[in-house]
Design an enzyme around this catalytic site. Structure first.
Site, mmCIF file in Angstrom:
data_model
loop_
_atom_site.group_PDB
_atom_site.id
_atom_site.type_symbol
_atom_site.label_atom_id
_atom_site.label_comp_id
_atom_site.label_asym_id
_atom_site.label_seq_id
_atom_site.Cartn_x
_atom_site.Cartn_y
_atom_site.Cartn_z
ATOM 1 N N LYS A 174 3.631 6.470 4.308
ATOM 2 C CA LYS A 174 2.830 5.144 4.192
ATOM 3 C C LYS A 174 2.694 4.853 5.898
ATOM 4 O O LYS A 174 2.006 3.660 6.161
ATOM 5 C CB LYS A 174 3.894 4.097 3.693
ATOM 6 C CG LYS A 174 3.904 4.289 2.299
ATOM 7 C CD LYS A 174 5.128 3.308 1.657
ATOM 8 C CE LYS A 174 5.395 3.735 0.307
ATOM 9 N NZ LYS A 174 6.276 2.821 -0.252
ATOM 10 N N ARG A 194 0.380 -11.527 4.864
ATOM 11 C CA ARG A 194 1.707 -11.936 4.743
ATOM 12 C C ARG A 194 2.547 -11.634 5.786
ATOM 13 O O ARG A 194 4.013 -11.695 5.858
ATOM 14 C CB ARG A 194 2.420 -11.167 3.538
ATOM 15 C CG ARG A 194 1.651 -11.762 2.115
ATOM 16 C CD ARG A 194 2.041 -10.958 0.657
ATOM 17 N NE ARG A 194 1.403 -11.469 -0.322
ATOM 18 C CZ ARG A 194 1.223 -10.808 -1.409
ATOM 19 N NH1 ARG A 194 1.877 -9.464 -1.660
ATOM 20 N NH2 ARG A 194 0.467 -11.321 -2.329
ATOM 21 N N PRO A 242 0.764 -1.372 0.047
ATOM 22 C CA PRO A 242 0.124 0.009 0.285
ATOM 23 C C PRO A 242 0.873 1.298 0.094
ATOM 24 O O PRO A 242 1.826 1.404 0.516
ATOM 25 C CB PRO A 242 -0.566 -0.177 1.371
ATOM 26 C CG PRO A 242 -0.800 -1.560 1.608
ATOM 27 C CD PRO A 242 0.622 -2.045 1.315
ATOM 28 N N ARG A 288 20.763 15.508 -4.798
ATOM 29 C CA ARG A 288 20.758 14.083 -4.801
ATOM 30 C C ARG A 288 21.590 13.630 -5.735
ATOM 31 O O ARG A 288 21.481 14.173 -6.976
ATOM 32 C CB ARG A 288 19.589 13.268 -4.767
ATOM 33 C CG ARG A 288 18.642 13.512 -3.437
ATOM 34 C CD ARG A 288 19.343 12.674 -2.348
ATOM 35 N NE ARG A 288 19.609 11.528 -2.635
ATOM 36 C CZ ARG A 288 18.770 10.397 -2.356
ATOM 37 N NH1 ARG A 288 17.562 10.516 -1.950
ATOM 38 N NH2 ARG A 288 19.194 9.146 -2.572
ATOM 39 N N ARG A 321 12.492 -5.051 -8.114
ATOM 40 C CA ARG A 321 11.264 -4.821 -8.556
ATOM 41 C C ARG A 321 11.412 -4.458 -10.031
ATOM 42 O O ARG A 321 12.288 -4.896 -10.611
ATOM 43 C CB ARG A 321 10.521 -4.005 -7.671
ATOM 44 C CG ARG A 321 11.066 -2.622 -7.266
ATOM 45 C CD ARG A 321 10.325 -1.749 -6.384
ATOM 46 N NE ARG A 321 11.382 -1.510 -5.242
ATOM 47 C CZ ARG A 321 10.879 -0.533 -4.184
ATOM 48 N NH1 ARG A 321 9.660 -0.641 -4.078
ATOM 49 N NH2 ARG A 321 11.585 -0.180 -3.324
ATOM 50 N N HIS A 323 -6.782 -14.471 8.844
ATOM 51 C CA HIS A 323 -5.384 -13.910 8.965
ATOM 52 C C HIS A 323 -5.515 -12.651 10.054
ATOM 53 O O HIS A 323 -4.564 -11.815 10.137
ATOM 54 C CB HIS A 323 -4.993 -13.321 7.622
ATOM 55 C CG HIS A 323 -4.565 -14.560 6.667
ATOM 56 N ND1 HIS A 323 -3.931 -15.435 6.802
ATOM 57 C CD2 HIS A 323 -5.415 -14.682 5.577
ATOM 58 C CE1 HIS A 323 -4.028 -16.261 5.693
ATOM 59 N NE2 HIS A 323 -4.925 -15.642 4.807
#
Length: 304
Positions: free
Chosen positions: A61, A126, A2, A182, A292, A103
């Protein structure tokens, strides 16, 4: 995992459905789900018992519920990170029966919730997510700790996390300069939660496509207008996703009522490898990136 829109959808639901409720008890069914709490499961339950839920806030998050003790003091919060599959579900057994998810990891028993709910369940298939009761610390800049909170404080484990693009207290000019200082690729900068929080793989790919910028473009070669265009695109795509309840690909992400979001139907590049670009018709490409994937249009997002 998420990202900001999905977590904000959950925070908004908690704000509407459980604020004002008092925690009468907590059950921990899997110790690992409170692994970040100092003191373990018994301490977690003890520190929640008798507390009133008085604020639902989010930074990136992370989300948290501010806790008001019997004396009216707010000095701690229940911090939640949903990990890969975590869900916070508001349940009223009088309506749903004595329902238990297969779960179910942690259950808070509530009284006097505005929605009539009696359970706040943490479900996590998970098990990468976690809950913890943490002390509040002052924000470094003196502004409110996160979206949804008027307090200039946030849980101590979140102090290092940068503000996100939907935070009213974000200094966007300073963020543009921080990104340009950066020496990395622009997508790596977007995913660095100490630079700007809340952006994950899905919305980074979508934002870079909207801004017509390749994911590996070096940040120290980007002009301020280009960096701002990327940040504005990320803000735009996450705001649109919020309007549709976030992005759901399966049953693992749902809001507090167990409902899925629909923004996956509006994705331009993420998960669209081999499909035509909605803008130019070129074929979307997928490349490996940081264990990923990155999805982009090689025609619209040329690598410099």
């Amino acid at each position: 995992m998420p990202e900001l829109p999905e977590v904000e959808t959950v925070r908004d639901g908690l704000d509407r459905l459980v604020l004002g409720a008092r925690v009468t008890g907590a059950e921990v069914f899997r110790d690992y789900s409170v692994r970040r709490h100092d003191g373990g499961p018994l301490s977690f339950a003890d520190q929640l018992r008798g507390q009133r839920l008085v604020g639902a806030a989010r930074r990136g998050k992370y989300l948290w519920l501010a806790l008001e003790g019997p004396g009216g003091r707010v000095s701690a919060a229940m911090l939640a990170h949903l990990g890969m599959s975590g869900q916070l579900l508001v349940r009223d057994p009088a309506v749903a029966g004595e329902w238990a998810h297969p779960h179910l990891r942690v259950r808070l028993h509530l009284e006097s919730a505005p929605s009539g709910a009696r359970y706040l369940d943490f479900v996590d298939q998970r098990t990468f997510g976690h809950l913890a009761v943490a002390d509040l610390a002052p924000t470094p800049d003196g502004a409110p700790g996160g979206f949804g909170s008027p307090l200039a404080a946030l849980p101590e484990p979140v102090v290092h996390v940068a503000r996100d693009l939907l935070d009213p207290a974000l200094d966007r000019d300073a963020l543009v300069d921080r990104v340009r200082r950066r020496r990395t690729g622009i997508k790596r900068a977007l995913l660095d939660q100490t630079t700007v929080s809340g952006v994950g793989n899905i919305y980074a790919d979508e934002a870079l496509w909207r801004a017509r910028v390749h994911f590996a473009r070096a940040t120290d070669t980007m002009t301020r207008p280009v960096v701002r265009r990327v940040l504005d695109a990320a803000t735009e795509v996450m705001t649109e996703a919020l309007g549709q309840g976030g992005t759901s690909f399966d049953a693992l992400y749902v809001n507090v009522n167990g409902e899925s979001g629909y923004f996956s139907r509006s994705l331009a590049v993420y998960g669209q490898a081999g499909e035509p670009c909605p803008r130019c018709g070129g074929l979307i490409r997928r490349e490996s990136f940081m264990n990923r994937s990155s999805h982009f249009c090689p025609r619209c997002q040329r690598r410099r």
